[in-house]
Scaffold this motif. Sequence first.
Motif, PDB file in Angstrom:
ATOM      1  N   TYR A   1       0.087   8.233   2.191  1.00  0.00           N
ATOM      2  CA  TYR A   1       1.141   7.418   2.797  1.00  0.00           C
ATOM      3  C   TYR A   1       1.240   6.088   2.049  1.00  0.00           C
ATOM      4  O   TYR A   1       0.252   5.369   1.917  1.00  0.00           O
TER       5      TYR A   1
ATOM      6  N   HIS B   1       3.487   2.745   2.372  1.00  0.00           N
ATOM      7  CA  HIS B   1       4.510   2.031   3.136  1.00  0.00           C
ATOM      8  C   HIS B   1       5.307   1.124   2.210  1.00  0.00           C
ATOM      9  O   HIS B   1       4.758   0.503   1.299  1.00  0.00           O
ATOM     10  N   ARG B   2       6.610   1.049   2.449  1.00  0.00           N
ATOM     11  CA  ARG B   2       7.447   0.235   1.560  1.00  0.00           C
ATOM     12  C   ARG B   2       7.076  -1.240   1.609  1.00  0.00           C
ATOM     13  O   ARG B   2       7.339  -1.985   0.658  1.00  0.00           O
ATOM     14  N   TYR B   3       6.480  -1.688   2.703  1.00  0.00           N
ATOM     15  CA  TYR B   3       6.054  -3.080   2.810  1.00  0.00           C
ATOM     16  C   TYR B   3       4.533  -3.204   2.729  1.00  0.00           C
ATOM     17  O   TYR B   3       3.948  -4.112   3.307  1.00  0.00           O
TER      18      TYR B   3
END
Length: 285
Positions: A183, A185-187
């Motif tokens: 995973y 996360h874009r941030y």
Amino acid sequence: TSTDVSRYDGTLELVFETTTAGVSIQAPQLDIHTVAAGGGSRLFLQNGLFVVGPESAKAHPGPVCYRKNGYLAVTDANVVLGRVIPDYFPNIFGPNEDEPLDLEGARAAFRAIAGEEEATGRSIEELAWGFIQVANEAMCRPIRNLTQMRGFDITKHALACFGGAGPQHACAMARALGITKVYVHRYGGILSAYGLSMADAVAEEQEPAKEVYGVSKASGGFDEEQDPSAATREDRLEHLAEKARASLVKQGYPEDSIVIEKYLNMRYEGTDNAIMILECKDSDS
């Protein structure tokens, strides 16, 4: 300059005592394992070995690519390998903080150590990749400690990465660990700051106890009807729960939003290692 690892399986795992750099700290905290391997970890060739850290290039002067006469670090290896692309970063580097990342400077730094005996026959890209492999293995170590060393099947986990450098290493680490899902996360680069702002307020209460939990049956397991500490244990846990609840209410949190979790620090008779066990919500378990 570090990698922080924790395991999540529906609940956050807690510990009440940790040892860091030989110093024991007795305080409730999340079970987080840290190793000195990250973007700022310095790179060395020593005694025939590729060495990553634990020395840090720090934020100032930082890695060579920061243009501040810094030290060769993991970030430089990622720049040389094209994992960090200078065109995607603002011009905030250099003494006046108005220059881009220095790809040529990073390449020159690797070229400078290419003449050492340990680097014989290797290109600067092969040197950079060698250091990345060493860093990846150092980052895998705490993950194995939190899973395989505790009896969990590591292949059934997903690897969630965060931080500025996490995604640069996650796929290679997942491959080495046998994890098939990652995973990102874009941030992820601001996940720590975001998590701090969203974290729950927690009140911890604890007290020492030395009691026997249940009596072993001849057929195995425990006889719940012969639990010598059951009555006093429940009273003590409820007393601690009330103290924690009162502390949060005093801080202004509504009582109906407070969740109580009860733990016992348990160990098998005759052993020294204790494990924090969360109270089971299912009375049949």
